[in-house]
Write an enzyme that holds these catalytic residues in place. Sequence first.
Site, mmCIF file in Angstrom:
data_model
loop_
_atom_site.group_PDB
_atom_site.id
_atom_site.type_symbol
_atom_site.label_atom_id
_atom_site.label_comp_id
_atom_site.label_asym_id
_atom_site.label_seq_id
_atom_site.Cartn_x
_atom_site.Cartn_y
_atom_site.Cartn_z
ATOM 1 N N ARG A 1 0.625 -1.187 0.052
ATOM 2 C CA ARG A 1 0.071 0.144 0.133
ATOM 3 C C ARG A 1 0.921 1.326 0.137
ATOM 4 N NH1 ARG A 1 -3.145 -3.530 3.412
ATOM 5 N NH2 ARG A 1 -4.843 -4.293 2.672
ATOM 6 N N LYS B 1 3.611 11.740 -10.787
ATOM 7 C CA LYS B 1 2.581 10.860 -11.594
ATOM 8 C C LYS B 1 3.239 9.480 -11.974
ATOM 9 C CE LYS B 1 -0.188 14.489 -14.002
ATOM 10 N NZ LYS B 1 -0.295 15.035 -15.418
ATOM 11 N N GLU C 1 10.297 19.958 -24.007
ATOM 12 C CA GLU C 1 9.654 20.148 -22.818
ATOM 13 C C GLU C 1 10.606 21.410 -22.216
ATOM 14 O OE1 GLU C 1 7.232 18.626 -21.830
ATOM 15 O OE2 GLU C 1 6.959 16.887 -22.741
ATOM 16 N N LYS D 1 8.530 23.307 -13.016
ATOM 17 C CA LYS D 1 7.636 22.076 -12.717
ATOM 18 C C LYS D 1 7.206 22.212 -11.313
ATOM 19 C CE LYS D 1 6.011 17.948 -13.420
ATOM 20 N NZ LYS D 1 5.976 16.689 -14.330
ATOM 21 N N GLU E 1 -3.566 18.157 -10.180
ATOM 22 C CA GLU E 1 -4.145 18.794 -11.384
ATOM 23 C C GLU E 1 -5.606 19.065 -11.711
ATOM 24 O OE1 GLU E 1 -2.066 16.653 -15.123
ATOM 25 O OE2 GLU E 1 -3.606 17.418 -16.229
ATOM 26 N N ARG F 1 -1.871 23.121 -12.937
ATOM 27 C CA ARG F 1 -0.676 22.144 -13.300
ATOM 28 C C ARG F 1 -0.915 21.483 -14.998
ATOM 29 N NH1 ARG F 1 1.459 16.580 -10.022
ATOM 30 N NH2 ARG F 1 2.549 15.876 -11.865
ATOM 31 N N ASN G 1 0.602 20.589 -19.937
ATOM 32 C CA ASN G 1 0.298 20.132 -20.950
ATOM 33 C C ASN G 1 0.143 20.898 -22.375
ATOM 34 O OD1 ASN G 1 -0.087 17.535 -19.569
ATOM 35 N ND2 ASN G 1 -2.270 18.392 -18.992
ATOM 36 N N HIS H 1 0.393 19.185 -25.461
ATOM 37 C CA HIS H 1 0.238 17.744 -25.636
ATOM 38 C C HIS H 1 -0.999 17.435 -26.314
ATOM 39 C CE1 HIS H 1 3.787 18.538 -23.154
ATOM 40 N NE2 HIS H 1 3.685 17.136 -22.675
ATOM 41 N N HIS I 1 -0.529 14.511 -28.673
ATOM 42 C CA HIS I 1 -1.036 13.144 -28.257
ATOM 43 C C HIS I 1 -1.969 12.467 -29.687
ATOM 44 C CE1 HIS I 1 -0.972 13.900 -23.884
ATOM 45 N NE2 HIS I 1 0.315 13.195 -24.273
ATOM 46 N N HIS J 1 7.867 11.393 -27.849
ATOM 47 C CA HIS J 1 7.085 12.265 -27.378
ATOM 48 C C HIS J 1 7.211 13.591 -27.358
ATOM 49 C CE1 HIS J 1 4.027 13.438 -24.355
ATOM 50 N NE2 HIS J 1 4.970 14.181 -23.622
HETATM 51 N N1 GLY Z 1 3.664 15.795 -17.354
HETATM 52 C C1 GLY Z 1 2.934 16.728 -16.714
HETATM 53 C C2 GLY Z 1 2.719 16.892 -15.187
HETATM 54 O O1 GLY Z 1 3.471 15.973 -14.505
HETATM 55 O O2 GLY Z 1 1.845 17.138 -14.882
#
Ligand code: GLY
Length: 383
Positions: free
Chosen positions: A127, A149, A191, A233, A243, A247, A251, A254, A258, A271
């Site tokens: 957990r 993430k 990026e 970041k 997000e 945040r 993107n 993106h 995408h 990417h």
């Molecule tokens: N890659 C975008 C984020 O971490 O929110």
Amino acid sequence: MDTPHPSTLTVQLPGRSYPIHFPDAGLAAAGALIAEALPDADRCLVVADARVAELHGESLTRSLKAAGLGYHLATFAPGETSKTLETAEQLWQAAAAMRLDRRGLVVALGGGVCGDLAGFVAACWMRGVRMVQIPTTLLAMVDSSVGGKTGVNSAAGKNLIGAFHQPSLVIMDTTILASMEQREYAAGLAEVVKYGVIEDADFFAWQEAQAAALVARDPQVVAQAVYRSCAIKAAHVEADEFEQGIRAHLNYGHTFGHALEGSTAYRRYLHGEAVAIGMNMAAAAAEALGFCADKHLLPRQEALLRALGLPLVHRLGPDPAGELADLAARTALDKKVSAGRQRFVLPRCLGEVAVVTDPDPTAIAAGFAAYASTEASALTGDS
Ligand code: GLY
């Protein structure tokens, strides 16, 4: 930006702040940094793809051993196809075999695939056990290793199974970037450009001035670029960990990117390359909407991406109209769609973007069309 950056940056989150270290000694310092930050840690499940393990596994495991930490190095086949529940299951079995309990750690040594996969393994094992991110690609250094993430791909889609699980520390050894393949390195620079456009016009201008040094991987310049990107970041993650708001600015480029990746079955673009073209499309859409007041943004962004060796234009095949319609339809499926409404991150001027909900579809189509062509050329990155 020309003075040396501090050796540590902190991501401030309630009850789970963590440092991002830029140690002079690089990977050799990792064991000591982990032991100092997490003194109760006894053993580490080190996760790396087989190629990264061959290049950097020994330096890392030597430093863990020197710091008195036990370890097991578990490897997986390089590539996005390994980012699955099946690989995660193998890593959980490795965790069981080495008796990794809550005093133990998962250490991700690698690029974005490794960080996402190992982070997910750590988020679920018992957990949740602590994890350390040691990114080895530019993309992972400036993006995926910071912010928590994690996830795996499945038949349902990319990254749909996952969890937010912040690392306990991140260790950046930017000297590792010297050994990266040029195309992959350049993709990471997309990026870096993104951070300038979304948040910091001075950082963008600095990149314009340092473009040749960035391409040549001047160690001081690369370290500055990584540090500044991580600071931006970190600020977005601190303001909006899950997000719900700002945040999402990360993107930028993106949603278009995408769509390009999906329409080419994830085979044509790295990417960052899709994001580079996607940023051009987003800026062109913003102009078409009358949202972007800065006429210089698009040409400057295009020139910087070109100078960094990134593709600028998507090459269309024999049915351009059908392909453009397919690209537009794909944005409707993007994960930034919320309650049936489409959300695009569009630039207002250099250093400022905003989320635009349900923009006029003709402006989005104009964005795609402005940077799509049937011509194969240097701008498309075709060889
Ligand atoms: N890659 C975008 C984020 O971490 O929110």
